[in-house]
Scaffold this motif. Structure first.
Motif, PDB file in Angstrom:
ATOM      1  N   ILE A 104       0.803  -1.230   0.000  1.00  0.00           N
ATOM      2  CA  ILE A 104       0.000   0.000   0.000  1.00  0.00           C
ATOM      3  C   ILE A 104       0.833   1.276   0.000  1.00  0.00           C
ATOM      4  CG2 ILE A 104      -1.850  -1.178   1.245  1.00  0.00           C
ATOM      5  CD1 ILE A 104      -1.008   0.283   3.760  1.00  0.00           C
ATOM      6  N   MET A 105       2.142   1.174   0.157  1.00  0.00           N
ATOM      7  CA  MET A 105       2.946   2.379   0.357  1.00  0.00           C
ATOM      8  C   MET A 105       3.196   3.166  -0.924  1.00  0.00           C
ATOM      9  SD  MET A 105       6.653   0.595   1.149  1.00  0.00           S
ATOM     10  CE  MET A 105       7.514   2.148   1.372  1.00  0.00           C
ATOM     11  N   SER A 106       2.917   2.583  -2.069  1.00  0.00           N
ATOM     12  CA  SER A 106       3.115   3.331  -3.315  1.00  0.00           C
ATOM     13  C   SER A 106       2.113   2.844  -4.356  1.00  0.00           C
ATOM     14  CB  SER A 106       4.549   3.127  -3.839  1.00  0.00           C
ATOM     15  OG  SER A 106       4.751   1.761  -4.163  1.00  0.00           O
ATOM     16  N   PRO A 107       1.673   3.678  -5.279  1.00  0.00           N
ATOM     17  CA  PRO A 107       2.011   5.103  -5.324  1.00  0.00           C
ATOM     18  C   PRO A 107       1.055   5.921  -4.456  1.00  0.00           C
ATOM     19  CG  PRO A 107       0.737   4.514  -7.257  1.00  0.00           C
ATOM     20  CD  PRO A 107       0.863   3.263  -6.445  1.00  0.00           C
ATOM     21  N   MET A 108       1.561   6.912  -3.755  1.00  0.00           N
ATOM     22  CA  MET A 108       0.743   7.803  -2.940  1.00  0.00           C
ATOM     23  C   MET A 108       1.248   9.230  -3.119  1.00  0.00           C
ATOM     24  SD  MET A 108       0.102   5.704   0.615  1.00  0.00           S
ATOM     25  CE  MET A 108      -1.322   6.697   1.057  1.00  0.00           C
ATOM     26  N   SER A 109       0.350  10.172  -2.889  1.00  0.00           N
ATOM     27  CA  SER A 109       0.736  11.579  -2.982  1.00  0.00           C
ATOM     28  C   SER A 109       1.682  11.916  -1.840  1.00  0.00           C
ATOM     29  CB  SER A 109      -0.507  12.474  -2.914  1.00  0.00           C
ATOM     30  OG  SER A 109      -1.109  12.379  -1.632  1.00  0.00           O
ATOM     31  N   SER A 110       2.405  13.011  -1.988  1.00  0.00           N
ATOM     32  CA  SER A 110       3.378  13.408  -0.958  1.00  0.00           C
ATOM     33  C   SER A 110       2.698  13.667   0.378  1.00  0.00           C
ATOM     34  CB  SER A 110       4.134  14.661  -1.414  1.00  0.00           C
ATOM     35  OG  SER A 110       3.217  15.729  -1.683  1.00  0.00           O
ATOM     36  N   LEU A 111       1.457  14.205   0.351  1.00  0.00           N
ATOM     37  CA  LEU A 111       0.743  14.491   1.590  1.00  0.00           C
ATOM     38  C   LEU A 111       0.411  13.207   2.345  1.00  0.00           C
ATOM     39  CD1 LEU A 111      -0.631  16.519   3.469  1.00  0.00           C
ATOM     40  CD2 LEU A 111      -2.710  16.300   2.074  1.00  0.00           C
ATOM     41  N   GLU A 112      -0.121  12.217   1.632  1.00  0.00           N
ATOM     42  CA  GLU A 112      -0.493  10.967   2.291  1.00  0.00           C
ATOM     43  C   GLU A 112       0.746  10.137   2.634  1.00  0.00           C
ATOM     44  OE1 GLU A 112      -3.332  10.806   3.406  1.00  0.00           O
ATOM     45  OE2 GLU A 112      -4.148  12.435   2.222  1.00  0.00           O
ATOM     46  N   THR A 113       1.817  10.290   1.840  1.00  0.00           N
ATOM     47  CA  THR A 113       3.058   9.603   2.189  1.00  0.00           C
ATOM     48  C   THR A 113       3.568  10.099   3.524  1.00  0.00           C
ATOM     49  OG1 THR A 113       3.630   9.322  -0.151  1.00  0.00           O
ATOM     50  CG2 THR A 113       5.418   9.142   1.461  1.00  0.00           C
ATOM     51  N   GLU A 114       3.425  11.374   3.767  1.00  0.00           N
ATOM     52  CA  GLU A 114       3.821  11.933   5.061  1.00  0.00           C
ATOM     53  C   GLU A 114       2.931  11.394   6.179  1.00  0.00           C
ATOM     54  OE1 GLU A 114       4.196  16.331   7.234  1.00  0.00           O
ATOM     55  OE2 GLU A 114       3.890  16.184   5.064  1.00  0.00           O
ATOM     56  N   ALA A 115       1.644  11.189   5.885  1.00  0.00           N
ATOM     57  CA  ALA A 115       0.698  10.713   6.896  1.00  0.00           C
ATOM     58  C   ALA A 115       1.023   9.296   7.349  1.00  0.00           C
ATOM     59  CB  ALA A 115      -0.727  10.779   6.348  1.00  0.00           C
ATOM     60  N   ILE A 116       1.578   8.476   6.446  1.00  0.00           N
ATOM     61  CA  ILE A 116       1.869   7.078   6.817  1.00  0.00           C
ATOM     62  C   ILE A 116       3.343   6.854   7.133  1.00  0.00           C
ATOM     63  CG2 ILE A 116      -0.048   6.266   5.393  1.00  0.00           C
ATOM     64  CD1 ILE A 116       2.036   5.240   3.387  1.00  0.00           C
ATOM     65  N   ALA A 117       4.107   7.944   7.199  1.00  0.00           N
ATOM     66  CA  ALA A 117       5.547   7.803   7.455  1.00  0.00           C
ATOM     67  C   ALA A 117       5.812   7.134   8.799  1.00  0.00           C
ATOM     68  CB  ALA A 117       6.222   9.172   7.393  1.00  0.00           C
ATOM     69  N   TRP A 118       5.008   7.475   9.805  1.00  0.00           N
ATOM     70  CA  TRP A 118       5.260   6.922  11.146  1.00  0.00           C
ATOM     71  C   TRP A 118       5.037   5.417  11.196  1.00  0.00           C
ATOM     72  CZ3 TRP A 118       2.896   4.348  15.118  1.00  0.00           C
ATOM     73  CH2 TRP A 118       3.505   4.423  16.379  1.00  0.00           C
ATOM     74  N   PRO A 119       3.872   4.908  10.766  1.00  0.00           N
ATOM     75  CA  PRO A 119       3.703   3.449  10.824  1.00  0.00           C
ATOM     76  C   PRO A 119       4.687   2.699   9.940  1.00  0.00           C
ATOM     77  CG  PRO A 119       1.883   4.454   9.634  1.00  0.00           C
ATOM     78  CD  PRO A 119       2.645   5.551  10.277  1.00  0.00           C
ATOM     79  N   LEU A 120       5.027   3.248   8.784  1.00  0.00           N
ATOM     80  CA  LEU A 120       5.999   2.568   7.912  1.00  0.00           C
ATOM     81  C   LEU A 120       7.363   2.508   8.575  1.00  0.00           C
ATOM     82  CD1 LEU A 120       5.116   3.912   4.342  1.00  0.00           C
ATOM     83  CD2 LEU A 120       4.419   1.781   5.422  1.00  0.00           C
ATOM     84  N   ALA A 121       7.758   3.613   9.235  1.00  0.00           N
ATOM     85  CA  ALA A 121       9.051   3.629   9.920  1.00  0.00           C
ATOM     86  C   ALA A 121       9.062   2.623  11.078  1.00  0.00           C
ATOM     87  CB  ALA A 121       9.356   5.034  10.440  1.00  0.00           C
ATOM     88  N   TYR A 122       7.924   2.489  11.751  1.00  0.00           N
ATOM     89  CA  TYR A 122       7.832   1.532  12.863  1.00  0.00           C
ATOM     90  C   TYR A 122       8.006   0.103  12.363  1.00  0.00           C
ATOM     91  CZ  TYR A 122       6.290  -0.805  17.088  1.00  0.00           C
ATOM     92  OH  TYR A 122       6.226  -1.614  18.190  1.00  0.00           O
ATOM     93  N   ILE A 123       7.420  -0.169  11.210  1.00  0.00           N
ATOM     94  CA  ILE A 123       7.535  -1.513  10.617  1.00  0.00           C
ATOM     95  C   ILE A 123       8.939  -1.775  10.097  1.00  0.00           C
ATOM     96  CG2 ILE A 123       6.703  -2.952   8.703  1.00  0.00           C
ATOM     97  CD1 ILE A 123       3.959  -1.629   9.066  1.00  0.00           C
ATOM     98  N   GLY A 124       9.644  -0.681   9.758  1.00  0.00           N
ATOM     99  CA  GLY A 124      10.996  -0.827   9.240  1.00  0.00           C
ATOM    100  C   GLY A 124      11.088  -0.568   7.752  1.00  0.00           C
ATOM    101  N   LEU A 125      10.071   0.120   7.207  1.00  0.00           N
ATOM    102  CA  LEU A 125      10.045   0.449   5.787  1.00  0.00           C
ATOM    103  C   LEU A 125      10.306   1.938   5.631  1.00  0.00           C
ATOM    104  CD1 LEU A 125       6.876  -1.569   4.756  1.00  0.00           C
ATOM    105  CD2 LEU A 125       9.264  -2.290   4.596  1.00  0.00           C
ATOM    106  N   SER A 126      11.108   2.308   4.637  1.00  0.00           N
ATOM    107  CA  SER A 126      11.389   3.720   4.424  1.00  0.00           C
ATOM    108  C   SER A 126      10.287   4.354   3.609  1.00  0.00           C
ATOM    109  CB  SER A 126      12.722   3.867   3.697  1.00  0.00           C
ATOM    110  OG  SER A 126      12.703   3.177   2.455  1.00  0.00           O
TER     111      SER A 126
END
Length: 420
Positions: A398-420
């Motif tokens: 689900i991490m791509s493709p997404m707009s820059s705004l929504e990419t910022e919104a999911i940055a925290w959970p992705l970082a927690y999982i270990g995904l950049s």
């Protein structure tokens, strides 16, 4: 000159193609072509524990010798569940389990059958099934929801029920095999084959059962069957360590949501009956005042997301779902020893159909909320082996493709999982 003996015990597909069948279970030709084999079900339908005849071939040893990574049958969650999702399935989800006791990493029968990486000895199918049942009763039962606290539910009540319910017996053996595949990487292919065989037989029996209405008398069995159906569906992908395999993805997660909601919807009719039966202890909530920093942080992130939702036709759906998600998290923190595991079942049940429709459309705002659920599933896998890899692989999908705004919104959970 060597005498040639003709056998009529080959599989139906080899007979139709008029080629020699090696009569393995399933035969090597069918495994190689990744097609169903009429010999694939190693356990005879007449008995859930198989035949005691000494001439029966052993599915475990056959699988070990003929099953390879390139010829592995595809364990497709969507294909396995769609025939059942069209029928009125029912179940109330289990509540939070306790920690998995540390196993020794190998069962006594597996060690007896294979030492020093030697080829497993030929064993009758009933011996293999006894190995699976032994593992269920001594290890797997403690790894299921609240298994350490309420071991009698999975270790005693379920086994007693399975003695008069053959599809349920196959479910137990399948999940035990999945668990052994998870714990024993060196024998993973063998146990995956056994799990697939038992799971297929269980699904065949359950399709017939769930075309009929659930009654008060059958509601207890329906709850047990449906609970293991959900765990087995998760486990289908949890034991796959092939890094090239991108499954499960978003569609697989949505299939799980549909299964959980469908199972729960019908059995809710018999809630009063089930909570007074042999599984009643699973429904007793435990007050908990422990701080849950991870889940509280998710609540805060979801509130911030709600404030920045914007204003369009999706806003009411997204805003309502964020509130629903936060309420589910708070409820789980208060009443579950391991709230992450309860949330795996609870939020899919509570999610609004309009929000699920947005997920099917891959709406970016809905996907951003799902990313936090993926983080919760990822956190839960340390105590729920059947959820292994689900959070990470769905998040990757689900991490791509997404707009820059929504990419910022999911940055925290992705970082927690270990995904950049």
């Amino acid at each position: 000159m060597r005498r040639h003996y003709k056998s009529r015990n080959g599989c139906l597909r080899c007979k139709k193609r008029r080629v020699k069948c090696d009569e393995s279970r399933p035969c090597t030709a069918c495994v190689r072509h990744n097609v169903p084999c009429s010999l694939g079900v190693a356990v005879p339908a007449a008995s859930p524990l198989g035949s005691s005849g000494s001439t029966c071939s052993n599915p475990a040893s056959d699988a070990e010798s003929s099953f390879s990574a390139s010829s592995a049958p595809t364990l497709s969650l969507g294909n396995a569940l769609r025939p059942l999702l069209s029928a009125p399935l029912s179940a109330r989800p289990c509540v939070a389990p306790l920690s998995l006791p540390t196993p020794d990493g190998a069962s006594c029968l597996a060690r007896a059958s294979s030492s020093n990486n030697s080829e497993p000895q030929k064993r009758s199918p009933w011996v293999t099934d006894l190995e699976l049942m032994h593992h269920w009763s001594t290890v797997t039962c403690f790894s299921l929801p609240r298994g350490e606290e309420l071991s009698h539910i999975w270790q005693v009540e379920c086994v007693q029920l399975a003695l008069t319910d053959e599809p349920f017996m196959h479910q137990i053996l399948a999940i035990s095999a999945f668990h052994m595949a998870h714990l024993q990487p060196s024998h993973r292919r063998m146990y995956l084959m056994l799990a697939s065989q038992h799971y297929d037989v269980a699904l065949q029996g359950l399709r017939t059962r769930f075309t009929h209405e659930v009654t008060p008398e059958s509601s207890h069995s329906a709850f047990a069957v449906a609970s293991l159906l959900i765990i087995g569906a998760f486990a289908t992908f949890a034991v796959d360590d092939n890094e090239e395999n991108t499954s499960p993805g978003l569609q697989d997660m949505l299939d799980m949501f549909g299964l959980i909601r469908g199972l729960n919807m019908v059995l809710e009719t018999w809630n009063d009956t089930v909570v007074q039966g042999q599984f009643a202890d699973l429904f007793i909530d435990r007050d908990s005042s422990r701080p849950m920093i991870f889940l509280e942080a998710i609540c805060e992130k979801l509130r911030n997301m709600q404030e920045n939702t914007g204003n369009d036709e999706r806003t009411p759906v997204i805003s309502r779902e964020i509130i629903t998600f936060i309420d589910a998290i708070k409820h789980s923190i208060r009443f579950a020893r391991l709230p992450e595991i309860r949330l795996i079942m609870l939020w899919p049940m509570k999610a609004h159909p309009d929000f699920l429709a947005l997920l099917h459309q891959r709406d970016e705002k809905a996907i951003a909320i799902l990313a936090y659920y993926c983080a919760i599933v990822h956190e839960a896998q340390s105590n729920a082996w059947y959820c292994t890899r689900w959070g990470e692989r769905v998040a990757r999908d689900i991490m791509s493709p997404m707009s820059s705004l929504e990419t910022e919104a999911i940055a925290w959970p992705l970082a927690y999982i270990g995904l950049s």
